[in-house]
Design a protein around this motif. Structure first.
Motif, short mmCIF file in Angstrom:
data_model
loop_
_atom_site.label_atom_id
_atom_site.label_comp_id
_atom_site.label_asym_id
_atom_site.label_seq_id
_atom_site.Cartn_x
_atom_site.Cartn_y
_atom_site.Cartn_z
N VAL A 17 0.92 -2.10 -0.12
CA VAL A 17 -0.02 0.02 -0.12
C VAL A 17 0.62 1.44 -0.27
O VAL A 17 1.32 1.37 1.05
N ALA A 18 0.73 1.92 -1.03
CA ALA A 18 1.81 3.22 -1.10
C ALA A 18 0.83 3.83 -1.02
O ALA A 18 0.01 4.73 -1.50
N GLY A 19 1.52 5.24 -0.22
CA GLY A 19 0.66 5.86 0.66
C GLY A 19 -0.06 5.48 1.94
O GLY A 19 -1.47 5.61 2.53
N ALA A 20 0.22 4.68 3.37
CA ALA A 20 -0.93 4.22 3.49
C ALA A 20 -0.54 4.92 5.21
O ALA A 20 -1.01 4.31 6.18
N THR A 21 0.21 5.80 5.04
CA THR A 21 0.45 6.71 6.11
C THR A 21 -0.42 7.23 7.04
O THR A 21 -1.24 6.57 8.15
N ARG A 22 -1.85 7.92 6.68
CA ARG A 22 -3.50 7.95 7.04
C ARG A 22 -4.53 7.70 5.93
O ARG A 22 -4.23 7.32 4.74
N GLY A 23 -5.49 8.30 6.65
CA GLY A 23 -6.17 8.36 5.50
C GLY A 23 -7.22 6.81 4.71
O GLY A 23 -7.01 5.99 5.27
N ALA A 24 -7.18 7.10 3.68
CA ALA A 24 -8.15 5.56 2.59
C ALA A 24 -6.40 4.78 2.82
O ALA A 24 -6.60 3.95 2.41
N CYS A 41 3.74 -1.05 4.09
CA CYS A 41 3.64 -0.05 4.01
C CYS A 41 4.48 1.48 4.30
O CYS A 41 5.30 1.09 4.86
N THR A 42 3.73 1.91 2.99
CA THR A 42 5.15 2.88 2.68
C THR A 42 4.53 4.45 2.65
O THR A 42 3.31 4.24 2.36
N GLY A 43 5.24 4.93 2.45
CA GLY A 43 4.90 6.80 3.26
C GLY A 43 6.31 7.51 3.50
O GLY A 43 7.44 6.62 3.13
N ARG A 44 6.01 8.46 2.96
CA ARG A 44 7.66 9.70 4.10
C ARG A 44 7.15 9.41 5.81
O ARG A 44 8.63 9.65 6.15
N SER A 45 6.02 9.60 6.44
CA SER A 45 6.01 9.46 7.43
C SER A 45 6.22 8.82 8.16
O SER A 45 5.69 7.87 8.69
N SER A 46 7.19 8.61 8.94
CA SER A 46 8.51 7.43 9.88
C SER A 46 8.49 8.00 10.88
O SER A 46 9.31 8.85 11.55
N ALA A 47 8.83 6.88 11.54
CA ALA A 47 8.49 7.30 13.14
C ALA A 47 10.68 7.02 13.33
O ALA A 47 11.85 7.96 14.31
N ALA A 74 0.40 -8.28 8.58
CA ALA A 74 1.05 -8.99 9.02
C ALA A 74 1.89 -7.55 8.74
O ALA A 74 1.89 -7.77 6.62
N GLY A 75 2.03 -6.61 9.31
CA GLY A 75 2.38 -5.43 8.95
C GLY A 75 3.86 -5.02 8.72
O GLY A 75 4.57 -5.23 9.96
N VAL A 76 4.49 -4.58 7.33
CA VAL A 76 5.70 -3.78 7.31
C VAL A 76 6.08 -2.84 6.65
O VAL A 76 5.45 -2.00 6.19
N ALA A 77 6.34 -1.78 7.63
CA ALA A 77 6.94 -0.29 7.58
C ALA A 77 7.44 -0.02 6.77
O ALA A 77 9.20 -0.90 6.92
N ILE A 78 7.83 0.60 5.20
CA ILE A 78 8.96 0.90 4.80
C ILE A 78 9.07 2.02 4.54
O ILE A 78 8.20 3.02 3.28
N GLN A 79 9.83 3.21 4.71
CA GLN A 79 10.14 4.70 4.55
C GLN A 79 10.51 5.07 3.37
O GLN A 79 11.27 4.88 2.49
N VAL A 80 9.22 5.18 2.54
CA VAL A 80 10.14 5.48 0.69
C VAL A 80 9.34 7.14 0.34
O VAL A 80 7.91 7.32 0.99
N ASP A 81 9.72 7.71 -0.87
CA ASP A 81 9.03 8.91 -0.78
C ASP A 81 9.33 8.63 -2.35
O ASP A 81 9.77 8.14 -3.02
N HIS A 82 7.41 8.34 -2.98
CA HIS A 82 7.20 7.84 -4.20
C HIS A 82 7.93 9.45 -5.28
O HIS A 82 7.22 8.63 -6.39
N LEU A 83 8.95 9.75 -5.07
CA LEU A 83 8.48 10.34 -5.96
C LEU A 83 10.27 10.37 -6.64
O LEU A 83 10.28 10.77 -7.09
#
Length: 308
Positions: A17-24, A41-47, A74-83
């Motif tokens: 899910v690209a853009g999984a930080t919040r919302g939809a 779960c990818t996105g820019r906002s990471s702990a 099973a959730g996996v967080a990977i910080q990614v800037d999709h630009l």
């Protein structure tokens, strides 16, 4: 009998899910977790810090990944800037190494909610609109999807039966006759529907299905904050004067939906062996709720588009 998710419907499937930080995006990741999927779960906002989204918000991809796990996946967080093409390329390489391929890709990257402005700024003609902000909307809302698909679709076509979801605002039919906020916002949302159509054409020979999906009026974290309510008491925003210091929500907010609703729509599509019948189509969460019988977290099937 009240509907409940099948905790094993997507057991063994791998989703991004690209853009999984919040919302939809968070709602979709959570619903895939309810169905037992492994969700990256990818996105820019990471702990972990390093970079942030265009919003000054507290939500992180780690929180989303934890929610996926709590719900049975099973959730996996990977910080990614999709630009950043190289960051997305590295994501693809990691997924190929660790998982071998993908079953579901959800392009939910957005990040331009602040740039589109509030109602007072809507309908600003293109010659009066801030050009830099407008072009940033297109970068965040279209380029991110193209970059992500370019690098991750090769992982989706490794086996037949894959699913690509493009998340937007408004169906193709609705957007064809309605002006949406500004030229830039309008173009971004129409383009994402078309992306599902064009990518569906290219993916069909590989046995992969592409679908554009829109939620209705989404009770995102930002939306709830704007009305001074939470998911628990969101209906208070419909009671004039009850929520001090915040605007009262218009009547249409009564038909709003939690982010989990559109998430359950995606999970239902992923679990349907006949999902290819939806290829290249543009659908809403409410339409799919009627088709598959799932409900929102309150047991209802809201349709925010029914008023239009």
């Amino acid at each position: 009998m009240q509907w409940s998710p099948d905790p094993d419907a997507l057991r063994g499937r791998v989703a991004v899910v690209a853009g999984a930080t919040r919302g939809a995006g968070r709602g979709i990741a959570a619903a895939l977790g309810e169905a037992g999927a492994t969700v990256i779960c990818t996105g820019r906002s990471s702990a972990a810090g390093r970079s942030r989204s265009d919003y000054d918000r507290p939500e992180t991809i780690e929180e989303t990944a934890d929610l996926v796990t709590q719900l049975g996946g099973a959730g996996v967080a990977i910080q990614v800037d999709h630009l950043d093409s190289e960051e997305v390329r590295s994501l693809a390489q990691r997924i190929r190494t660790e998982y071998g391929g993908l079953d579901v890709l959800v392009n939910d990257i957005w990040g331009a909610e602040v740039l589109k402005g509030g109602p007072a700024e809507w309908n600003t003609p293109i010659w009066e609109h801030d050009l830099d902000k407008g072009l940033r909307i297109l970068r965040l809302g279209i380029d991110t999807h193209l970059i992500t698909s370019h690098h991750l679709l090769p992982l989706l076509i490794t086996k037949r039966g894959g699913l690509l979801i493009e998340v937007t605002d408004g169906t193709t039919k609705f957007n064809a006759t309605e002006y949406r906020i500004s030229v830039f916002y309008d173009l971004a949302k129409v383009a994402v529907n078309r992306l599902a159509f064009s990518q569906g054409h290219e993916l069909e020979p590989h046995g992969v299905t592409a679908i554009a999906i829109t939620p209705g009026w989404l009770r995102s974290e930002m939306m709830l904050d704007s009305f001074g309510v939470t998911e628990t008491n969101w209906r208070d925003a419909l009671d004039p004067g009850l929520v001090g210091g915040y605007p009262d929500a218009p009547a249409g907010f009564a038909f709003s939906e939690s982010p989990r609703y559109v998430g359950r729509a995606v999970a239902a599509l992923a679990a349907d062996p006949d999902r290819a019948k939806w290829n290249q189509q543009s659908v809403s969460s409410a339409q799919l709720a009627r088709e598959y019988g799932f409900t929102d977290i309150d047991g209802l099937q809201p349709d925010g588009w029914s008023a239009h």
